[in-house]
Structures are given as structure tokens and as C-alpha cells.
Scaffold this active site. Sequence first.
Site, short mmCIF file in Angstrom:
data_model
loop_
_atom_site.label_atom_id
_atom_site.label_comp_id
_atom_site.label_asym_id
_atom_site.label_seq_id
_atom_site.Cartn_x
_atom_site.Cartn_y
_atom_site.Cartn_z
N THR A 12 -20.99 -5.77 28.97
CA THR A 12 -22.13 -6.29 29.72
C THR A 12 -21.98 -6.04 31.23
OG1 THR A 12 -20.96 -8.40 29.65
CG2 THR A 12 -22.72 -8.09 28.05
N PRO A 14 -21.68 -3.28 34.70
CA PRO A 14 -22.56 -2.23 35.23
C PRO A 14 -22.51 -0.93 34.43
CG PRO A 14 -21.04 -3.03 36.94
CD PRO A 14 -20.79 -3.86 35.72
N ARG A 35 -19.30 -10.47 25.08
CA ARG A 35 -18.56 -11.66 24.65
C ARG A 35 -19.24 -12.89 25.21
NH1 ARG A 35 -12.79 -11.84 27.84
NH2 ARG A 35 -13.53 -11.27 29.92
N SER A 42 -24.68 -14.53 32.54
CA SER A 42 -25.63 -14.14 33.59
C SER A 42 -26.27 -12.80 33.25
CB SER A 42 -24.97 -14.16 34.98
OG SER A 42 -24.18 -13.05 35.16
N HIS A 217 -2.97 5.30 41.06
CA HIS A 217 -3.00 3.85 41.24
C HIS A 217 -1.63 3.17 41.15
CE1 HIS A 217 -7.56 3.03 40.51
NE2 HIS A 217 -7.33 3.82 41.53
N1 LIG Z 1 -18.25 0.39 37.45
C1 LIG Z 1 -17.77 1.55 37.79
O1 LIG Z 1 -18.32 2.24 38.64
C2 LIG Z 1 -16.53 2.10 37.14
C3 LIG Z 1 -15.96 3.24 37.69
C4 LIG Z 1 -14.81 3.78 37.09
C5 LIG Z 1 -14.30 3.16 35.97
N2 LIG Z 1 -14.89 2.04 35.48
C6 LIG Z 1 -14.30 1.41 34.30
O2 LIG Z 1 -15.27 1.12 33.31
C7 LIG Z 1 -14.91 -0.07 32.61
C8 LIG Z 1 -16.08 -1.05 32.62
O3 LIG Z 1 -16.45 -1.25 33.95
P1 LIG Z 1 -17.61 -2.19 34.42
O4 LIG Z 1 -17.85 -1.92 35.87
O5 LIG Z 1 -18.76 -2.12 33.49
O6 LIG Z 1 -16.73 -3.52 34.33
P2 LIG Z 1 -16.91 -5.05 34.12
O7 LIG Z 1 -18.04 -5.59 34.86
O8 LIG Z 1 -15.58 -5.56 34.39
O9 LIG Z 1 -17.29 -5.10 32.56
C9 LIG Z 1 -16.41 -4.85 31.60
C10 LIG Z 1 -16.86 -5.52 30.30
O10 LIG Z 1 -15.67 -5.74 29.57
C11 LIG Z 1 -15.66 -7.09 29.14
N3 LIG Z 1 -14.31 -7.54 28.91
C12 LIG Z 1 -13.27 -7.58 29.77
N4 LIG Z 1 -12.17 -8.07 29.16
C13 LIG Z 1 -12.54 -8.35 27.88
C14 LIG Z 1 -11.87 -8.88 26.76
N5 LIG Z 1 -10.57 -9.19 26.82
N6 LIG Z 1 -12.56 -9.03 25.60
C15 LIG Z 1 -13.85 -8.69 25.53
N7 LIG Z 1 -14.55 -8.18 26.56
C16 LIG Z 1 -13.90 -8.02 27.72
C17 LIG Z 1 -16.36 -7.83 30.24
O11 LIG Z 1 -16.74 -9.09 29.83
P3 LIG Z 1 -16.84 -10.29 30.94
O12 LIG Z 1 -17.97 -9.93 31.83
O13 LIG Z 1 -17.06 -11.47 30.09
O14 LIG Z 1 -15.52 -10.31 31.67
C18 LIG Z 1 -17.53 -6.88 30.46
O15 LIG Z 1 -18.48 -7.03 29.43
C19 LIG Z 1 -13.66 -0.60 33.33
O16 LIG Z 1 -12.54 -0.20 32.60
C20 LIG Z 1 -13.68 0.10 34.67
O17 LIG Z 1 -12.41 0.33 35.24
C21 LIG Z 1 -15.99 1.50 36.03
#
Ligand SMILES: NC(=O)c1ccc[n+]([C@@H]2O[C@H](COP(=O)([O-])OP(=O)(O)OC[C@H]3O[C@@H](n4cnc5c(N)ncnc54)[C@H](OP(=O)(O)O)[C@@H]3O)[C@@H](O)[C@H]2O)c1
Length: 431
Positions: A12, A14, A35, A42, A217
Site C-alpha cells: 500500500t 507509493p 496489511r 490511511s 548502502h
Molecule cells: N518509493 C520509491 O521510490 C522506491 C525507490 C526504490 C526502491 N523502493 C523499494 O520499494 C519497496 C516498496 O517501497 P514503497 O515506497 O512503496 O514503501 P512503503 O511505503 O514502505 O511500502 C511498503 C509496503 O510494505 C508493507 N510492509 C512493510 N513491512 C511489512 C511486513 N512485515 N508485512 C507486511 N507488509 C509489510 C508496508 O505496509 P505498512 O504501510 O503497513 O508498513 C507497505 O504496504 C521498498 O523495498 C523500497 O525500498 C522504493
Amino acid sequence: MSDLGRILIAGTGPTAVQTAVLAGRLPGAVGVAGRESARADSFFAALADAGGVLRAEVQNEQHRALAGRCRVREVFRGYGTVTGEWDTLILTVTADAYVPVLGQLDRRVLARLGRIVLTSPTLGSAALVREYARRLGADPEVISFSSYLGDTRTPGGTPGATVLTAGVKRRIYAASTTPSSSALERLRALHASAGVHVEVLGGPVEAESRNISLYVHPALFMNDVALRAVFRPSGPPRYVYKLFPEGPVTPSLVRTMVAQWRELTDVVVALGGAGVNLLAFMLDDSYPVRPESIGPDDVARFEELPAVHQEYLVYVRYASLLIDPFSEPDGDGRYFDFSAVPIRPVFRSETGEWDVPRMPREDYYRTKVIQGLARQLGVACPTIDGLLAAYEDELRRAPGERAGEPLSAAFVVQDFGTDLDIIRTAIGKAS
Ligand SMILES: NC(=O)c1ccc[n+]([C@@H]2O[C@H](COP(=O)([O-])OP(=O)(O)OC[C@H]3O[C@@H](n4cnc5c(N)ncnc54)[C@H](OP(=O)(O)O)[C@@H]3O)[C@@H](O)[C@H]2O)c1
């Protein structure tokens, strides 16, 4: 080229929203599952307010093809509540959540899946997901992307139904457990139509090892300067990519980075993949520098150079990117302050607990998995061991630093034994 059928997005954040907007251009219905958490609440509330429509906007006109909308046909709060027939599961959750998410899905839903797509995996993720799915009676194709396609945020920071894609990678990689996968070809074409070039590689390890975060990293975050800035912040911010004392980058950090690249390369090669030329990967896939700073010959022969020359070139790379060398200087001759990415400190989450920001929390999981793979494969990794020891020392001090305050699970030293055991079995079967 086959279609992906009914697509369920797990997550859920971005990236889930941008991924849904892309997936919505395929013929099948798109559903979203998340989850039960304050952040997911939100997201679901915003989705309901938006009449079930997710939207992606772009910061730069050149990325317009990624913008759009997607009507979500079904929404599931809690992975255990997913019902119906889904052909493709796209996991947009963090890589350490793959097993927990799959474990909560109804076995019938899992057994029906034709494929699982990992948008932001780490080394070993496809092996983990495939083996775990098999243990639960399913046998899906698994497709790994090297990394998420760009930089996507929710304006305001709270998960919502509209996101902004602020940057797009020049190129990403992907590979499937199924040779000549038509589903992967369909995904490649979908990305191409949105202006994202996907290079298809021979196997998931090849794709998973082409993620620059794995190489930079650990050294950038698991050092004294960055760990203090994350866990014991005081005074002005420090910056991830700046030279000491503004940031952590020193000749010794660069030596660690180059040594860790060699160890990681040994692991990738032992897994049957091919290593990457670190400097070429940094410049071609991440950010280029001017040829006056690093010439093409040095890039081409980087892997054959003596260690001290490699370290010199990587240090020059960081020094050359303190400013964006392709930006227009202002009237005072100053270029864009490209390296001014602050190191984010620990923060209080919606639940009131102290939590660790994604960098370095995710890097801890990724690096522990690499260490576990190295042990299994008999690859020596003293540099990786040293980086993890520094990080874990910091975790051990945290309860004393914040006595009596609630700390999230991210402050706990972990062995990620469940995931590693599954990956070890998968590797054992493959060898
Ligand atoms: N956004 C970017 O531009 C970007 C760029 C490069 C890489 N990434 C990678 O892409 C992935 C997702 O990014 P995002 O920006 O969409 O991240 P995010 O906002 O952190 O969302 C990740 C999702 O994973 C869920 N989650 C985390 N831990 C969990 C668990 N133990 N069990 C079940 N669900 C879990 C979160 O739920 P909750 O909201 O409930 O925590 C959320 O739905 C990450 O690995 C990030 O490093 C993102």
C-alpha cells in the site's frame, strides 16, 4: 505474448500505486491487498475517498507516460482476507515481508497464481519466494526486477491514493525462473510503453545483483558517522553522499565499499551469476560524471586495476557528484547541491514506537541475507561481517540510549533465520 490475467498488488506504499497504474493498462482486473496497520488504514481511506481510483502524477514532463489512473476492482484489508482467482501477484512490499505476506494468503489463492512478480527484491529473493510457495503447495513462475523503476513518493508522506513519480531510472533489469517467459516479455513491453527500459537477463540472481543499493548502502550507512546520525542524532544533519565531515565518505569508507563489492561479486558468481563492473554500474546505471573527472578507459578496465586505483576512482566518483556536474551554475558559479541528501534519524511511528528509517533498516536485511548466502556457499566475507557487526553493536546500544521508550522490531538484532533456511534449501536443490 501472454497477458497477466487478473493482477493482485500486495502493498500500500507509493510503489504499489505507481505499479497499479501501470498494471491497469493491461487487460485484466487489478486488485490491491495490504496489511492491517495505521499506514495501510490511511491508504485504504484515501482510496475509498477517491472512489476506488489510484493516480500517479509525474514531476518531469519527460516521464509523462508513467502518469495515469487505475480503477481498483477489489480491495483486501489483511492478506488473509484475499479471495477469488488471481493470476499474477505483484509484491511491492519490502523484501523482508515476502514470506510473511505469502504465508498469510489463503492456500487456494496461492495455488491458483501463475506468477509472482518482485518489484524491489534483494539477492536470493526469487529463490526464497519460489521455495516458500512450493512448500505451501504452489509452483508459480517468479520474476525479479533489479530494483523499483524510479523514485515515487506520496505528497505529504502519508500513504494515499495519489503519488508523485519524481525520477525514473535509465534502465532496470529483470529475469524469470521460467526461460523465455512470455509474461516477462509482456512486462518488458509494458515498461517500454511507459518509457522505462527493462533489460531481460538469464536468471533472477542476475537481475537481483544489479541493484546499486547492495553495493553502496552497507558502506555508506554501517559506519560510525552514519550510524551516529541515524541512531544518536545531535547537531546539524549529516549527508549520505557527502565527504567527511559533512557526510561519511572517506578513503577508508571507499576501501570498505570496494572490498564489499569483491565479496558480493564472489557470492553472485558462486550462485551462477556474473559480477558487475562497479564503476561502470555506478556511472551508467546510476549517475554519470563528466569524462574530465573519470575517463572511459578507466571505466572499461576498472575490474583489472589494482585495488588502490579502484578505490581512487570510486572516491573521485563521489567527489565529482558532490554537485550535479550536468546542472547549470548560478550567477556565483555554484552547481546544484546534488549530494545534499540528509541521513534520516530514527523517528516515532504512528503507533508511538521509535522506528529505524528504511535506509539502513532494509540494508540490514539485505546484507544479512548476503552474509548467510556467503556462509552457505563457502565464500569469505570479512568486510560484510565487519559492517554488520558495527550495525548490530549500534542496535544493542539502542535500548540503553532510549531506556523505557517503546522500540520497534527494527532495533532487534536478527538472524533472519527463517528466510535464510528457505534460501539455503533452494540453493541446495539448484546445485
Ligand atoms: N518509493 C520509491 O521510490 C522506491 C525507490 C526504490 C526502491 N523502493 C523499494 O520499494 C519497496 C516498496 O517501497 P514503497 O515506497 O512503496 O514503501 P512503503 O511505503 O514502505 O511500502 C511498503 C509496503 O510494505 C508493507 N510492509 C512493510 N513491512 C511489512 C511486513 N512485515 N508485512 C507486511 N507488509 C509489510 C508496508 O505496509 P505498512 O504501510 O503497513 O508498513 C507497505 O504496504 C521498498 O523495498 C523500497 O525500498 C522504493
